[in-house]
Design a protein around this motif. Structure first.
Motif, PDB file in Angstrom:
ATOM      1  N   VAL A  47       0.857  -1.183   0.000  1.00  0.00           N
ATOM      2  CA  VAL A  47       0.000   0.000   0.000  1.00  0.00           C
ATOM      3  C   VAL A  47       0.889   1.228   0.000  1.00  0.00           C
ATOM      4  N   THR A  49       1.038   5.626  -0.600  1.00  0.00           N
ATOM      5  CA  THR A  49       0.230   6.830  -0.716  1.00  0.00           C
ATOM      6  C   THR A  49       0.890   7.764  -1.697  1.00  0.00           C
ATOM      7  N   PHE A  51       1.520  10.910  -1.085  1.00  0.00           N
ATOM      8  CA  PHE A  51       2.486  11.844  -0.500  1.00  0.00           C
ATOM      9  C   PHE A  51       3.666  11.130   0.135  1.00  0.00           C
ATOM     10  N   ILE A  56       3.663   2.616   2.307  1.00  0.00           N
ATOM     11  CA  ILE A  56       3.485   2.795   3.745  1.00  0.00           C
ATOM     12  C   ILE A  56       3.338   1.495   4.506  1.00  0.00           C
ATOM     13  N   MET A  57       2.849   0.477   3.854  1.00  0.00           N
ATOM     14  CA  MET A  57       2.737  -0.787   4.573  1.00  0.00           C
ATOM     15  C   MET A  57       2.508  -1.934   3.615  1.00  0.00           C
ATOM     16  N   LEU A  59       0.462  -5.504   3.237  1.00  0.00           N
ATOM     17  CA  LEU A  59      -0.617  -6.318   3.785  1.00  0.00           C
ATOM     18  C   LEU A  59      -0.395  -7.769   3.383  1.00  0.00           C
TER      19      LEU A  59
ATOM     20  N   MET B   1      -3.393  -9.623   7.806  1.00  0.00           N
ATOM     21  CA  MET B   1      -4.839  -9.769   7.866  1.00  0.00           C
ATOM     22  C   MET B   1      -5.241 -11.200   7.559  1.00  0.00           C
ATOM     23  N   GLY B  72      -6.300  -6.455  10.273  1.00  0.00           N
ATOM     24  CA  GLY B  72      -5.690  -5.555   9.301  1.00  0.00           C
ATOM     25  C   GLY B  72      -4.600  -4.655   9.861  1.00  0.00           C
ATOM     26  N   LEU B  77      -0.752   2.395  11.821  1.00  0.00           N
ATOM     27  CA  LEU B  77       0.390   2.801  11.032  1.00  0.00           C
ATOM     28  C   LEU B  77       0.132   4.133  10.336  1.00  0.00           C
ATOM     29  N   LEU B  78      -1.064   4.256   9.789  1.00  0.00           N
ATOM     30  CA  LEU B  78      -1.374   5.456   9.031  1.00  0.00           C
ATOM     31  C   LEU B  78      -1.482   6.682   9.919  1.00  0.00           C
ATOM     32  N   LEU B  81       1.487   8.477  10.475  1.00  0.00           N
ATOM     33  CA  LEU B  81       2.118   9.097   9.318  1.00  0.00           C
ATOM     34  C   LEU B  81       1.429  10.376   8.854  1.00  0.00           C
TER      35      LEU B  81
END
Lengths: 333, 82
Positions: A47, A49, A51, A56-57, A59, B1, B72, B77-78, B81
């Motif tokens: 995943v 983004t 910006f 970012i990660m 899964l 997940m 999940g 995490l988000l 950020l």
């Protein structure tokens, strides 16, 4: 069922342990139980983004089969989970369950552009439309201790008086349905989770899960029309590639959905810069179906957005000029 | 997940109460256990299902109230950020 087994090392065990722990924390299901049979993993997805130049990660979906007629009752973590829903796979596979989710994407880059730019872009694009599946659960459990589940009428009354008619109309027209809470809304599976499930479902007869999936687009008819025209060759090419890779190995499902798979609504930050970033963060091996279909699609979609924006501005200018001209002529007589 | 699957028994072919104890977890391989599981009549006549969560409504969560798979861990995490 063919699940790819890419990672066999320690790292895999770690990710699996994280998934087991998270599931236990979120819904209280113990996947270390002798009744939880681990059957494999789906390809991991990166995943990213717009910006963050970096992904970012990651899964990592792992698959368990509960071997036994009864699953112990879930214990829902109130801050994380509003409800759980068991859904028959045949519902997920049924063409009649296919629906769309409409998302106001201009919100997603609020921190990028000014409010004016945001409003302009919003008026051009309308809402973004994503492919979705309407879930029909056979069994649901709600976290009943939260205000989300049931709040006393006094609080509600206060809430309705503070929102004016205008703002209510505004949120009705532009509201982000995906973010709406409440039990009355249909349960829609879309975006990232749908992207991951699509390939899993496509392994099951009648193998049409990916066919049923449709490209994300916008509600504004002119934008949609232009994007459709722009992406005809691309769609054809990607479809052919998908067929080709399917013939080689039907079991191939591979990484990277996400950045592209639709749930990345802020890719739209790409109107300025974001899309290049998400393209960069792309996994090299994007041979899974939805990934193939979306390859380069957002690039084209962005072009379509700009073209229709240009057309609208030109039409507006033309119209204004025409009005001025006719007025001037009339004044001249 | 986690994608967690289960079989919901059909009314006509409901499992015996002893059915669940047939499964021996430790000794056999995954394939053998799958074969054993799917050989049962209530499984063959059952309806496969998987479980989804609806995420809690949270301010600042990009996936607030979204339908997702359990386990999940995306929020935490988000949030750090953004």
């Amino acid at each position: 069922m063919n699940l790819t087994d890419e990672k066999t090392d320690k790292e895999d065990e770690n990710d699996k342990a994280v998934a087991i722990r998270e599931v236990s924390e979120e819904i209280g299901l113990d996947l270390t139980s002798p009744h939880a049979l681990f059957v494999g993993n789906l390809p991991e997805r990166i995943v990213s983004t717009s910006f963050g130049q970096v992904p970012i990660m990651v899964l990592c979906p792992f698959v368990w089969l509960w071997v036994g007629p009864d699953v112990p009752p879930f214990k829902l973590q109130p801050t994380e989970v509003a409800s759980t829903h068991w859904v028959p796979l045949r519902v997920l596979l049924s063409p009649s369950a296919r629906a769309y989710e409409y998302v106001d994407v201009s919100d997603r880059f609020a921190h990028r552009g000014s409010t004016v730019l945001k409003a302009v872009i919003r008026s051009i694009l309308g809402k973004m439309r994503f492919s979705a599946i309407r879930l029909t659960p056979s069994e649901s459990l709600y976290c009943s201790s939260t205000a989300e589940f049931f709040s006393p009428p006094e609080e509600n009354a206060q809430a309705t008086t503070t929102t004016s008619l205008v703002s209510r109309f505004y949120s009705w027209y532009l509201g982000d349905h995906a973010g709406a809470s409440g039990n009355t809304r249909p349960l829609l599976l879309w975006g990232l989770t749908l992207g991951m499930l699509a390939d899993f479902l496509d392994q099951l007869p009648p193998h049409n899960a990916v066919q049923l999936w449709s490209y994300p687009t916008f509600t504004s008819l002119d934008v949609r029309f232009i994007i459709n025209i722009l992406t005809i060759p691309l769609k054809r090419r990607n479809q052919a590639r998908l067929r080709k890779s399917g013939m080689k190995n039907e079991t191939v499902i591979d990484s990277e959905t996400e950045a592209v798979s639709g749930d990345n609504p802020w890719f739209i930050g790409g109107l300025s810069k974001g899309m290049e970033a998400s393209q960069k963060g792309k996994n090299a091996t994007s041979s899974y179906a939805v990934g193939i279909l979306l390859e380069d699609y957002y690039n084209m979609a962005r072009r379509g957005v700009w073209i229709s924006a240009g057309l609208r501005i030109m039409t507006t200018i033309g119209f204004v000029l025409y009005i001025i001209k006719t007025h001037w002529k009339r004044g001249g007589h | 997940m986690a994608l967690v699957l289960r079989i919901r028994p059909n009314f006509e072919s409901w499992p015996d109460t002893q059915a669940s104890s047939q499964d021996d977890a430790s000794s056999t391989s995954t394939i053998a256990r799958l074969d054993q599981f799917f050989s049962q009549y209530w499984v063959q006549n059952g309806d496969p299902e998987c479980v989804f969560i609806k995420r809690a409504a949270r301010v600042g969560d990009r996936w607030t109230s979204h339908v997702a798979l359990p386990g999940g861990k995306r929020g935490t995490l988000l949030e750090s950020l953004i």
